[in-house]
Motif scaffolding. Structure first.
Motif, mmCIF file in Angstrom:
data_model
loop_
_atom_site.group_PDB
_atom_site.id
_atom_site.type_symbol
_atom_site.label_atom_id
_atom_site.label_comp_id
_atom_site.label_asym_id
_atom_site.label_seq_id
_atom_site.Cartn_x
_atom_site.Cartn_y
_atom_site.Cartn_z
ATOM 1 N N VAL A 158 35.512 -24.896 84.742
ATOM 2 C CA VAL A 158 35.685 -24.764 86.188
ATOM 3 C C VAL A 158 36.927 -23.915 86.465
ATOM 4 O O VAL A 158 37.988 -24.161 85.883
ATOM 5 C CB VAL A 158 35.864 -26.156 86.844
ATOM 6 N N ILE A 160 40.065 -22.863 88.407
ATOM 7 C CA ILE A 160 40.984 -23.465 89.378
ATOM 8 C C ILE A 160 41.765 -22.319 90.043
ATOM 9 O O ILE A 160 42.453 -21.567 89.345
ATOM 10 C CB ILE A 160 41.989 -24.441 88.694
ATOM 11 N N VAL A 181 29.082 -29.679 94.798
ATOM 12 C CA VAL A 181 29.509 -28.487 95.538
ATOM 13 C C VAL A 181 28.401 -28.075 96.522
ATOM 14 O O VAL A 181 28.656 -27.794 97.704
ATOM 15 C CB VAL A 181 29.817 -27.316 94.556
ATOM 16 N N GLU A 285 33.927 -22.055 92.068
ATOM 17 C CA GLU A 285 33.449 -23.294 92.666
ATOM 18 C C GLU A 285 34.481 -23.922 93.610
ATOM 19 O O GLU A 285 34.204 -24.184 94.777
ATOM 20 C CB GLU A 285 33.098 -24.322 91.562
ATOM 21 N N ILE A 286 35.695 -24.140 93.067
ATOM 22 C CA ILE A 286 36.719 -24.829 93.859
ATOM 23 C C ILE A 286 37.192 -23.945 95.015
ATOM 24 O O ILE A 286 37.571 -24.422 96.082
ATOM 25 C CB ILE A 286 37.936 -25.203 92.970
ATOM 26 N N VAL A 289 36.435 -24.210 98.827
ATOM 27 C CA VAL A 289 37.231 -24.999 99.768
ATOM 28 C C VAL A 289 38.049 -24.066 100.678
ATOM 29 O O VAL A 289 38.294 -24.369 101.841
ATOM 30 C CB VAL A 289 38.172 -25.966 98.988
#
Ligand code: 57M
Length: 359
Positions: A158, A160, A181, A285-286, A289
């Motif tokens: 993942v 970050i 997600v 992915e993150i 946000v």
């Protein structure tokens, strides 16, 4: 299809070489999706109105919303048709990511469609039950996560944001993570879809942002230069993003204040899921946000409001959740709330793009 039909002819007509370029096809996918929505829009709105798919408006919301009763909804059908047609025309259809994205968009669109249909056409007051809707969403998202993971070269680390060296490997846990997600994004866009153009504006901004991330992640040299994950085949995803942005603008033409049509759950669930799937495929992915930061703010306002309401037995943090209702009840005119929220979405998208350099 245009790519498959015309590019092979480049050996005899050299001008057709242009169909090879992702940038060229992305521009035309955007324009195609825009014009499909723009041209079909009035016809589709008439069909939805004839089906009596008119929005029921709750009477406990801001008073200004009562006059919106009867506005045709389920306009998300228009967006899905625009994105799918433009993608099928301009993308390389041997690319698995293109099919995964179309599955996310249409699969979640179908869940939303069933919900809207039961509620608006069959007049079942609540459509699908919340639990039923969530179960279908989770199952579909787990399927999408599995499809991504079974690609032999897919990286289960993942990314970050801002931290180049921290990148946990989730292994098979990547599937539930991807599902989280996708389902989270789908529901956050749904919660945001409560003012004219409020959901489609930031969705278009996010589509353009992921267009850039997909392009760089799919380009070996640029990915290496920027030290981001290279995802083989991801470049083609740029075309889907272009189609999404084009259809977004085409839909906004009719959904702009005062709206002639709402997207319904058909639109909000499908668009959110597509953004979630894009975040997973581009290995950002993150970062969703931040890219979809406005959706996160809206969802958090609901979580805080509902939790506080329960704990304090009836007290509220905001005048009403989601957050856009709070500002409406404070007296901001609807277009002001919408445009200011768009400004926030654009600013957050710019910050997210800066992570390409800040790491
Ligand atoms: C759906 N749907 C809109 C349209 C759109 C847990 C709770 C906070 C959930 C939340 C909720 O149900 N949210 C999701 C929001 C609805 O729009 C339809 O729904 C589709 C999207 N799913 O495409 O078909 C209304 O939104 C307005 N609208 C526009 N322009 C658009 O382009 O003006 C939509 C699109 C439309 C129209 O008025 O009728 C919605 O808001 O219902 N629930 C809420 O949002 C409710 N909040 C609430 O109850 N808050 C409580 C807390 C304690 C839970 C509180 O703060 O006290 C509010 N929604 C409404 N009225 N309408 C409250 C009152």
């Amino acid at each position: 299809m245009i790519y498959h039909l015309l590019y092979p002819l480049h050996t005899s007509i050299s001008a057709f070489n242009v169909f090879r370029y992702i940038t060229f096809r992305t521009i035309y996918a955007s324009l195609t999706a825009f014009f499909i929505c723009f041209i079909l829009g009035p016809w589709m709105i008439r069909q939805l109105a004839a089906l009596q798919v008119g929005q029921y408006v709750r009477d406990d919301g801001p008073e200004t919303h009562l006059k919106k009763a009867g506005t045709p909804t389920m306009g998300g059908c228009l967006i899905i048709v625009g994105v799918a047609a433009a993608t099928l025309l301009w993308a390389d259809l041997t690319n698995i990511y293109i099919w995964i994205l179309l599955l996310s968009l249409s699969g979640f669109g179908l869940i939303g469609f069933i919900d809207d249909y039961l509620m608006q056409v069959k007049k079942r007051s609540k459509g699908l039950t919340a639990r039923g809707k969530m179960t279908f969403q989770i199952l579909l998202a787990l399927g999408i996560g599995t499809l991504v993971l079974i690609r032999p070269d897919f990286d289960t680390h993942v990314t970050i944001p801002f931290l180049k060296k921290v990148s946990p490997d989730l292994g098979w846990w990547y599937v539930p993570f991807a599902a989280l997600v996708i389902v989270g994004a789908s529901n956050a866009v749904n919660l945001t879809d409560g003012l004219d153009g409020l959901a489609i504006g930031p969705t278009t901004v996010a589509a353009v942002t992921y267009m850039i991330f997909a392009y760089v992640a799919g380009h070996v040299k640029i990915a290496e230069y920027l030290q981001i994950n290279y995802v083989a085949g991801c470049g083609e995803v740029t075309i889907f993003c272009g189609a999404l942005a084009g259809a977004g603008l085409g839909f906004l033409w009719f959904n702009a204040y005062p709206a002639q049509v709402f997207m319904g759950d058909t639109g909000s669930l499908s668009l959110g899921a597509a953004l979630g799937a894009l975040a997973v495929i581009t290995k950002q992915e993150i970062l969703l946000v931040l890219v979809g930061g406005l959706f996160v703010i809206e969802a958090l306002s609901v979580i805080f409001q509902v939790s506080f309401f329960k704990v304090t037995k009836g007290k509220r943090i905001f005048r009403m959740a989601p957050l856009h209702h709070h500002f409406e009840l404070k007296g901001w005119p609807e277009p002001k709330v919408i445009v200011r929220f768009w400004i926030i979405a654009i600013a957050l998208a710019l910050v997210s793009m800066s992570t390409l350099k800040l790491r």
